[in-house]
Design a protein around this motif. Structure first.
Motif, PDB file in Angstrom:
ATOM      1  N   VAL A  34      61.381 -61.517  79.740  1.00 53.34           N
ATOM      2  CA  VAL A  34      62.728 -61.182  80.209  1.00 53.34           C
ATOM      3  C   VAL A  34      63.630 -62.413  80.110  1.00 53.34           C
ATOM      4  CG1 VAL A  34      64.118 -60.516  82.221  1.00 53.34           C
ATOM      5  CG2 VAL A  34      61.981 -59.315  81.727  1.00 53.34           C
ATOM      6  N   ALA A  35      63.128 -63.541  80.564  1.00 47.48           N
ATOM      7  CA  ALA A  35      63.925 -64.769  80.529  1.00 47.48           C
ATOM      8  C   ALA A  35      64.267 -65.170  79.095  1.00 47.48           C
ATOM      9  CB  ALA A  35      63.173 -65.902  81.233  1.00 47.48           C
ATOM     10  N   VAL A  36      63.306 -65.038  78.189  1.00 46.85           N
ATOM     11  CA  VAL A  36      63.552 -65.395  76.787  1.00 46.85           C
ATOM     12  C   VAL A  36      64.620 -64.486  76.187  1.00 46.85           C
ATOM     13  CG1 VAL A  36      62.521 -65.414  74.479  1.00 46.85           C
ATOM     14  CG2 VAL A  36      61.316 -66.483  76.392  1.00 46.85           C
ATOM     15  N   LEU A  37      64.496 -63.180  76.408  1.00 46.50           N
ATOM     16  CA  LEU A  37      65.513 -62.256  75.899  1.00 46.50           C
ATOM     17  C   LEU A  37      66.886 -62.598  76.471  1.00 46.50           C
ATOM     18  CD1 LEU A  37      63.597 -58.848  76.082  1.00 46.50           C
ATOM     19  CD2 LEU A  37      64.404 -59.984  74.002  1.00 46.50           C
ATOM     20  N   TRP A  38      66.933 -62.842  77.764  1.00 47.61           N
ATOM     21  CA  TRP A  38      68.196 -63.147  78.440  1.00 47.61           C
ATOM     22  C   TRP A  38      68.822 -64.412  77.867  1.00 47.61           C
ATOM     23  CZ3 TRP A  38      70.471 -59.997  82.010  1.00 47.61           C
ATOM     24  CH2 TRP A  38      71.619 -60.489  82.629  1.00 47.61           C
ATOM     25  N   GLU A  39      68.008 -65.445  77.725  1.00 50.82           N
ATOM     26  CA  GLU A  39      68.526 -66.722  77.236  1.00 50.82           C
ATOM     27  C   GLU A  39      68.900 -66.680  75.760  1.00 50.82           C
ATOM     28  OE1 GLU A  39      65.827 -69.796  78.491  1.00 50.82           O
ATOM     29  OE2 GLU A  39      66.623 -69.717  80.534  1.00 50.82           O
ATOM     30  N   ARG A  40      68.357 -65.738  75.011  1.00 49.25           N
ATOM     31  CA  ARG A  40      68.754 -65.543  73.610  1.00 49.25           C
ATOM     32  C   ARG A  40      70.084 -64.795  73.510  1.00 49.25           C
ATOM     33  NH1 ARG A  40      63.305 -63.130  70.890  1.00 49.25           N
ATOM     34  NH2 ARG A  40      62.095 -65.046  70.829  1.00 49.25           N
ATOM     35  N   GLY A  41      70.587 -64.354  74.654  1.00 48.43           N
ATOM     36  CA  GLY A  41      71.833 -63.603  74.658  1.00 48.43           C
ATOM     37  C   GLY A  41      71.632 -62.103  74.540  1.00 48.43           C
ATOM     38  N   ALA A  42      70.396 -61.657  74.650  1.00 51.81           N
ATOM     39  CA  ALA A  42      70.087 -60.230  74.530  1.00 51.81           C
ATOM     40  C   ALA A  42      69.931 -59.622  75.926  1.00 51.81           C
ATOM     41  CB  ALA A  42      68.823 -60.042  73.700  1.00 51.81           C
ATOM     42  N   GLN A  43      70.990 -59.713  76.725  1.00 52.28           N
ATOM     43  CA  GLN A  43      70.924 -59.229  78.099  1.00 52.28           C
ATOM     44  C   GLN A  43      70.646 -57.731  78.171  1.00 52.28           C
ATOM     45  OE1 GLN A  43      73.375 -61.410  77.109  1.00 52.28           O
ATOM     46  NE2 GLN A  43      72.767 -63.206  78.290  1.00 52.28           N
ATOM     47  N   SER A  44      71.230 -56.958  77.280  1.00 49.18           N
ATOM     48  CA  SER A  44      70.981 -55.508  77.288  1.00 49.18           C
ATOM     49  C   SER A  44      69.512 -55.212  77.011  1.00 49.18           C
ATOM     50  CB  SER A  44      71.850 -54.802  76.248  1.00 49.18           C
ATOM     51  OG  SER A  44      73.206 -54.912  76.600  1.00 49.18           O
ATOM     52  N   ALA A  45      68.941 -55.911  76.050  1.00 48.90           N
ATOM     53  CA  ALA A  45      67.516 -55.721  75.748  1.00 48.90           C
ATOM     54  C   ALA A  45      66.660 -56.160  76.931  1.00 48.90           C
ATOM     55  CB  ALA A  45      67.127 -56.491  74.494  1.00 48.90           C
ATOM     56  N   ALA A  46      67.045 -57.252  77.587  1.00 50.92           N
ATOM     57  CA  ALA A  46      66.291 -57.732  78.749  1.00 50.92           C
ATOM     58  C   ALA A  46      66.299 -56.691  79.866  1.00 50.92           C
ATOM     59  CB  ALA A  46      66.862 -59.059  79.247  1.00 50.92           C
ATOM     60  N   ALA A 101      66.892 -53.440  79.558  1.00 53.78           N
ATOM     61  CA  ALA A 101      66.145 -52.261  79.103  1.00 53.78           C
ATOM     62  C   ALA A 101      64.649 -52.501  79.226  1.00 53.78           C
ATOM     63  CB  ALA A 101      66.516 -51.931  77.657  1.00 53.78           C
ATOM     64  N   TYR A 102      64.224 -53.703  78.913  1.00 50.02           N
ATOM     65  CA  TYR A 102      62.813 -54.064  79.010  1.00 50.02           C
ATOM     66  C   TYR A 102      62.331 -54.015  80.457  1.00 50.02           C
ATOM     67  CZ  TYR A 102      58.630 -56.987  78.431  1.00 50.02           C
ATOM     68  OH  TYR A 102      57.359 -57.488  78.434  1.00 50.02           O
ATOM     69  N   VAL A 103      63.137 -54.535  81.379  1.00 49.94           N
ATOM     70  CA  VAL A 103      62.776 -54.483  82.802  1.00 49.94           C
ATOM     71  C   VAL A 103      62.630 -53.032  83.251  1.00 49.94           C
ATOM     72  CG1 VAL A 103      63.626 -54.923  85.149  1.00 49.94           C
ATOM     73  CG2 VAL A 103      63.767 -56.722  83.412  1.00 49.94           C
ATOM     74  N   LEU A 104      63.610 -52.216  82.919  1.00 51.70           N
ATOM     75  CA  LEU A 104      63.578 -50.810  83.322  1.00 51.70           C
ATOM     76  C   LEU A 104      62.378 -50.086  82.712  1.00 51.70           C
ATOM     77  CD1 LEU A 104      64.901 -48.452  84.806  1.00 51.70           C
ATOM     78  CD2 LEU A 104      66.277 -48.057  82.768  1.00 51.70           C
ATOM     79  N   ALA A 105      62.170 -50.263  81.414  1.00 49.43           N
ATOM     80  CA  ALA A 105      61.054 -49.586  80.744  1.00 49.43           C
ATOM     81  C   ALA A 105      59.710 -50.057  81.286  1.00 49.43           C
ATOM     82  CB  ALA A 105      61.126 -49.824  79.235  1.00 49.43           C
ATOM     83  N   SER A 106      59.581 -51.339  81.547  1.00 47.06           N
ATOM     84  CA  SER A 106      58.311 -51.879  82.042  1.00 47.06           C
ATOM     85  C   SER A 106      57.994 -51.377  83.445  1.00 47.06           C
ATOM     86  CB  SER A 106      58.346 -53.410  82.051  1.00 47.06           C
ATOM     87  OG  SER A 106      58.406 -53.910  80.748  1.00 47.06           O
ATOM     88  N   VAL A 107      58.960 -51.479  84.330  1.00 52.02           N
ATOM     89  CA  VAL A 107      58.709 -51.100  85.721  1.00 52.02           C
ATOM     90  C   VAL A 107      58.539 -49.587  85.843  1.00 52.02           C
ATOM     91  CG1 VAL A 107      59.652 -51.105  88.060  1.00 52.02           C
ATOM     92  CG2 VAL A 107      59.823 -53.154  86.644  1.00 52.02           C
ATOM     93  N   ALA A 108      59.496 -48.837  85.328  1.00 56.91           N
ATOM     94  CA  ALA A 108      59.413 -47.379  85.438  1.00 56.91           C
ATOM     95  C   ALA A 108      58.218 -46.843  84.649  1.00 56.91           C
ATOM     96  CB  ALA A 108      60.712 -46.736  84.945  1.00 56.91           C
ATOM     97  N   GLY A 109      58.011 -47.364  83.450  1.00 53.04           N
ATOM     98  CA  GLY A 109      56.894 -46.904  82.627  1.00 53.04           C
ATOM     99  C   GLY A 109      55.549 -47.199  83.262  1.00 53.04           C
ATOM    100  N   SER A 110      55.412 -48.368  83.857  1.00 50.04           N
ATOM    101  CA  SER A 110      54.142 -48.738  84.482  1.00 50.04           C
ATOM    102  C   SER A 110      53.857 -47.892  85.715  1.00 50.04           C
ATOM    103  CB  SER A 110      54.147 -50.225  84.852  1.00 50.04           C
ATOM    104  OG  SER A 110      54.210 -51.010  83.685  1.00 50.04           O
ATOM    105  N   ILE A 111      54.866 -47.674  86.539  1.00 45.88           N
ATOM    106  CA  ILE A 111      54.669 -46.846  87.736  1.00 45.88           C
ATOM    107  C   ILE A 111      54.374 -45.406  87.336  1.00 45.88           C
ATOM    108  CG2 ILE A 111      55.808 -45.899  89.787  1.00 45.88           C
ATOM    109  CD1 ILE A 111      57.273 -48.656  89.977  1.00 45.88           C
ATOM    110  N   LEU A 112      55.126 -44.888  86.386  1.00 42.67           N
ATOM    111  CA  LEU A 112      54.878 -43.532  85.903  1.00 42.67           C
ATOM    112  C   LEU A 112      53.469 -43.414  85.318  1.00 42.67           C
ATOM    113  CD1 LEU A 112      55.873 -40.661  85.285  1.00 42.67           C
ATOM    114  CD2 LEU A 112      56.768 -41.557  83.118  1.00 42.67           C
ATOM    115  N   ALA A 113      53.060 -44.396  84.527  1.00 42.76           N
ATOM    116  CA  ALA A 113      51.727 -44.363  83.922  1.00 42.76           C
ATOM    117  C   ALA A 113      50.635 -44.387  84.986  1.00 42.76           C
ATOM    118  CB  ALA A 113      51.562 -45.539  82.958  1.00 42.76           C
TER     119      ALA A 113
END
Length: 125
Positions: free
Chosen positions: A87-99, A101-113
């Protein structure tokens, strides 16, 4: 001390599995987005739900086996420290939207799984 060694052994196996998964995902999908870590966290959460429910409902195993598999192997396989770094690497690369989206997909996906794993174990056991 014996229990600690079991967790460490399982953790080493899980960490090796994580490395292989992340490497394969990077080769297959590229490294611009941390697909491998996402896959590991979601799959590991699913496996944890399935394992915990299966051990509780169907299989009578020793505490040693539980330690080897749950906090050991699956603990070494899934990693939110790598997730946080991604997340930090994506954020620092300027890809805040991807960061985000990654947080949301990881947390929601992991709990759902995890819930799907619980449901599956309850359905078949």
């Amino acid at each position: 001390m014996y229990h600690l060694m079991l967790v460490c052994l399982g953790g080493a196996i899980g960490a090796g599995m994580r490395h292989l998964t992340v490497t394969a995902a990077g080769r297959a999908l590229g490294t611009a987005f941390p697909w491998g870590t996402l896959a590991v966290n979601v799959a590991g959460s699913f496996a944890m739900g399935l394992l915990v429910e299966a051990l509780a409902r169907k299989f009578s195993v020793s505490n040693e086996i539980r330690l080897l598999l749950a906090p050991g192997m699956l603990g070494g396989f899934t990693t939110f420290s790598a997730f946080s770094l991604d997340v930090a690497v994506l954020w620092e690369r300027g890809a805040q939207s991807a960061a985000l989206a990654y947080v949301l997909a990881s947390v929601a996906g992991s709990i759902l799984a995890l819930f799907v794993g619980l449901w599956l174990a309850r359905s078949i056991l």
